[in-house]
Design an enzyme around this catalytic site. Sequence first.
Site, PDB file in Angstrom:
ATOM      1  N   HIS A 184       0.830  -1.212   0.000  1.00  0.00           N
ATOM      2  CA  HIS A 184       0.000   0.000   0.000  1.00  0.00           C
ATOM      3  C   HIS A 184       0.860   1.255   0.000  1.00  0.00           C
ATOM      4  O   HIS A 184       2.062   1.221   0.344  1.00  0.00           O
ATOM      5  CB  HIS A 184      -0.970   0.011   1.192  1.00  0.00           C
ATOM      6  CG  HIS A 184      -0.312   0.144   2.526  1.00  0.00           C
ATOM      7  ND1 HIS A 184       0.102   1.343   3.059  1.00  0.00           N
ATOM      8  CD2 HIS A 184       0.010  -0.798   3.458  1.00  0.00           C
ATOM      9  CE1 HIS A 184       0.627   1.147   4.255  1.00  0.00           C
ATOM     10  NE2 HIS A 184       0.591  -0.156   4.520  1.00  0.00           N
TER      11      HIS A 184
ATOM     12  N   CYS B 104       3.585  -4.589   6.480  1.00  0.00           N
ATOM     13  CA  CYS B 104       3.192  -4.388   5.094  1.00  0.00           C
ATOM     14  C   CYS B 104       4.371  -3.959   4.234  1.00  0.00           C
ATOM     15  O   CYS B 104       5.444  -3.621   4.727  1.00  0.00           O
ATOM     16  CB  CYS B 104       2.090  -3.337   5.012  1.00  0.00           C
ATOM     17  SG  CYS B 104       0.500  -3.917   5.650  1.00  0.00           S
TER      18      CYS B 104
END
Length: 433
Positions: free
Chosen positions: A335, A353
């Site tokens: 992301h 992430c």
Amino acid sequence: MRASQDELIRRGARRGGRRRGFAAVVLAAAMALTSACTSDGGKPSSWQGGGESKPKAAATITEPQADAADVPASTGIAFTTKDAQETTVELKDSAGKAVEGELSADGKNWLPDGALEYGQKYTATVTATGDDGKPATATSTFTTMARPAKQIRVSSFLADNQVVGVAMPLIVRFSRAIPQDYRDDVQRRMAVTAKPVQEGVWHWASPTEARYRPKTFWQANTTVSYRVQAGGLPLGDGWYGRSDLAVDVKIGPSFVMTVDNRTKRMTVTKDGKVIKTILVSLGKKTTPSSSGTMVVIEKLRKTVFDTMEELGPDDGYRTKIDYAQRLTWGGEFIHAAPWSEGQQGSVNVSHGCVNVSMADGAWLFANTRMGDPITVKGTERQLQNGNGWTDWNLSWDEYVKGSALPYEPPAQPGDEASAEPGTGGDPSTEPTP
């Protein structure tokens, strides 16, 4: 393995097409079988020719047996022949309408293209012709069972005509757990056709889910058809398959992402050529990213990562996120992370992430699709199998072990590889940015 009437097709059966135009199917002499010509299960070969000699060939229908009742709607026609150079199989309903179907690759069985009607009478005819040109026939008339009260729904995660990435497994789900000793019966009726042909196998990820992947990533632009002939199939404890399932999908371009923790960079290749290098920040040591091969599961243009309930007010966070692409059920995503752009390429600061810049996040989001692979290397934690679509995190030998049938590699590389949209896992799992 269950009743022999369901031992009809093997997973490796190569189909020439999804439908046959006629119910009669011709079997070449090379596939002719040598066996007894009569059986209690079917009428013996019949022939009337006056003073002429009897046909050299003979045929017997072994299942369903003549006058059998309560036959599962999934039944096929099992038969033997003797001295046959050509064999045809025909199945007709009580009105005389032919049922479409085709022979299994080994020539021992004939399977209808779909489940038969419940509570109906059918007549099967097998005709064997020898080198003398004289046909010998065997017939069996039987009645299918009434519609069962307990039925299991079969569904596909992928929608018909969907375009997916080269690492996308085919996912078939059952609304009730399939007992282990029935899974081989089910798998015999699960067929995959890929063009161009690629070696692959079914793998039972759980009692309610079977997946199929090729030995290596799908070739770009492959067309894939998969079919599950579960309608009327006995599935244990009085349960039966509710209906058949057929899905066509297409594999898109090869879009592969590789992340190296040592360099803090992502390398993106498309159809084998490097097209972009992206700076990343992975999980810090207390919350490391997983090393392994993952697959893009879902894409969210805008979302909110909220871990307040899970981690509490001291460690939890609630953050708006752009260009999120889920990789694991545990909450690892690719992301955009504009707050870490200063550390991307040099320091790991995320909660697990793959952080990229806003611009790179937008570019990736525009170019990826569900099923595209990403491999992360060199982190402190290994990817846990089952945490996402981790089919590619297993070696080929490990994956084959999940098959309910002994695996048989294709005889030749040029042979064809021979399954209602569902949902994909637990979307409520909290993300870890």
